[in-house]
Write a protein that holds these residues in place. Structure first.
Motif, short mmCIF file in Angstrom:
data_model
loop_
_atom_site.label_atom_id
_atom_site.label_comp_id
_atom_site.label_asym_id
_atom_site.label_seq_id
_atom_site.Cartn_x
_atom_site.Cartn_y
_atom_site.Cartn_z
N ARG A 192 7.57 -3.31 -4.54
CA ARG A 192 6.49 -4.31 -4.53
C ARG A 192 7.04 -5.71 -4.77
NH1 ARG A 192 3.20 -1.70 -8.24
NH2 ARG A 192 3.41 -3.21 -9.91
N GLU A 222 -1.33 -0.34 -5.33
CA GLU A 222 -2.50 -0.10 -4.48
C GLU A 222 -2.26 1.20 -3.72
OE1 GLU A 222 -4.98 -2.06 -0.75
OE2 GLU A 222 -3.46 -3.27 -1.74
N ILE A 223 -3.13 2.18 -3.93
CA ILE A 223 -2.99 3.47 -3.26
C ILE A 223 -3.89 3.50 -2.03
CG2 ILE A 223 -3.07 6.00 -3.53
CD1 ILE A 223 -1.05 4.55 -5.44
N ALA A 224 -3.26 3.59 -0.85
CA ALA A 224 -4.02 3.60 0.42
C ALA A 224 -4.71 4.94 0.62
CB ALA A 224 -3.07 3.32 1.58
N ILE A 230 -10.42 7.16 -3.64
CA ILE A 230 -9.25 7.02 -2.75
C ILE A 230 -9.37 8.05 -1.63
CG2 ILE A 230 -6.72 7.26 -2.63
CD1 ILE A 230 -6.72 6.37 -5.65
N GLY A 265 -0.96 0.98 8.09
CA GLY A 265 -0.88 -0.02 7.03
C GLY A 265 -0.18 0.47 5.77
N THR A 266 0.32 1.71 5.78
CA THR A 266 1.08 2.22 4.63
C THR A 266 2.43 1.51 4.57
OG1 THR A 266 0.04 4.41 4.69
CG2 THR A 266 2.18 4.27 3.61
N ASP A 267 2.76 0.97 3.40
CA ASP A 267 4.07 0.32 3.22
C ASP A 267 5.11 1.30 2.70
OD1 ASP A 267 3.42 -2.49 3.85
OD2 ASP A 267 2.05 -2.28 2.17
N LYS A 289 0.83 -1.21 0.00
CA LYS A 289 0.00 0.00 0.00
C LYS A 289 0.86 1.26 0.00
CE LYS A 289 -4.02 -2.03 2.23
NZ LYS A 289 -4.83 -2.06 3.43
N ILE A 290 0.56 2.14 -0.94
CA ILE A 290 1.30 3.40 -1.09
C ILE A 290 0.42 4.56 -0.66
CG2 ILE A 290 2.29 4.99 -2.80
CD1 ILE A 290 3.09 2.51 -4.45
N THR A 291 1.00 5.50 0.10
CA THR A 291 0.35 6.77 0.37
C THR A 291 1.12 7.83 -0.40
OG1 THR A 291 -0.51 6.16 2.54
CG2 THR A 291 -0.19 8.51 2.13
#
Length: 196
Positions: A173, A25-27, A47, A66-68, A2-4
């Motif tokens: 990823r 996947e954009i958080a 989003i 949960g942001t990676d 997950k990307i912010t």
């Protein structure tokens, strides 16, 4: 993964599109103002969006759990250390120069002003000092004679930045890590805002 995205304007919304197209996947998206183009683009895709309380700073509370990975795309805000620490892989940003050359807000302008024959872009790790984190990936291009900073940005450096963001996010990823090569401080130069 997950990307912010922390960003704004054309480049922020273009980065959002490019990452989504690549299957990221954009958080969430974090923007400096409520009327930002990136905010509209994110909302159109469902989003979640956070408008910064202070447009100069992104604290941990503005980065969702949960942001990676945090990706900055045309952000002039300082992403605070506690915010970077909240993301599993930390944060990266795009800087339109071959770091450590031209650290600062006016990198493209200084590239032209200094008469550099070669320009470039760097994806770097967000760190305590502005534009000084380890480099994850770089690319370069020639500068045309007589080209303005805006022309150079539009022709080469913005598309290069989008490509580099996608490539580094894809690497994160696929490998669960980011490349990192420390910048060589002896070659660092500053690119402060140019007074009109």
């Amino acid at each position: 993964m997950k990307i912010t995205i922390v960003g704004s304007r054309y480049f922020g919304s273009a980065a959002l599109e490019a990452l989504l197209k690549d299957g990221a996947e954009i958080a969430a998206v974090v923007v400096p103002t409520a009327d930002d183009r990136l905010k509209s683009a994110a909302e159109a895709k469902g989003i979640p969006v956070t408008v910064q309380v202070d447009p100069k700073v992104v604290p941990a509370g503005e980065i969702p759990d949960g942001t990676d990975l945090i990706v900055t795309a045309h952000s002039h805000a300082r992403v605070m250390p506690d915010a970077i620490a909240k993301a599993k892989l930390g944060g990266i940003g795009y800087h339109p120069s071959l770091l450590p050359r031209h650290r600062g807000i006016a990198a493209v302008e200084w590239t032209v002003k200094e008469g550099d024959p070669i320009a470039g872009g760097s994806i770097y790790h967000l760190a305590d000092r502005m534009d000084a984190g380890a480099v994850a990936m770089q690319d370069w291009c020639f500068v045309k004679k007589g080209e303005t900073a805006r022309e150079l940005w539009e022709r080469a450096l913005a598309p290069m930045g989008l490509d580099l963001i996608v490539r580094v996010a894809r690497h994160a990823r696929e490998h669960g890590s980011l490349p990192a090569k420390p910048q060589d401080e002896q070659f660092a130069t500053k690119a402060p805002k140019i007074k009109e």
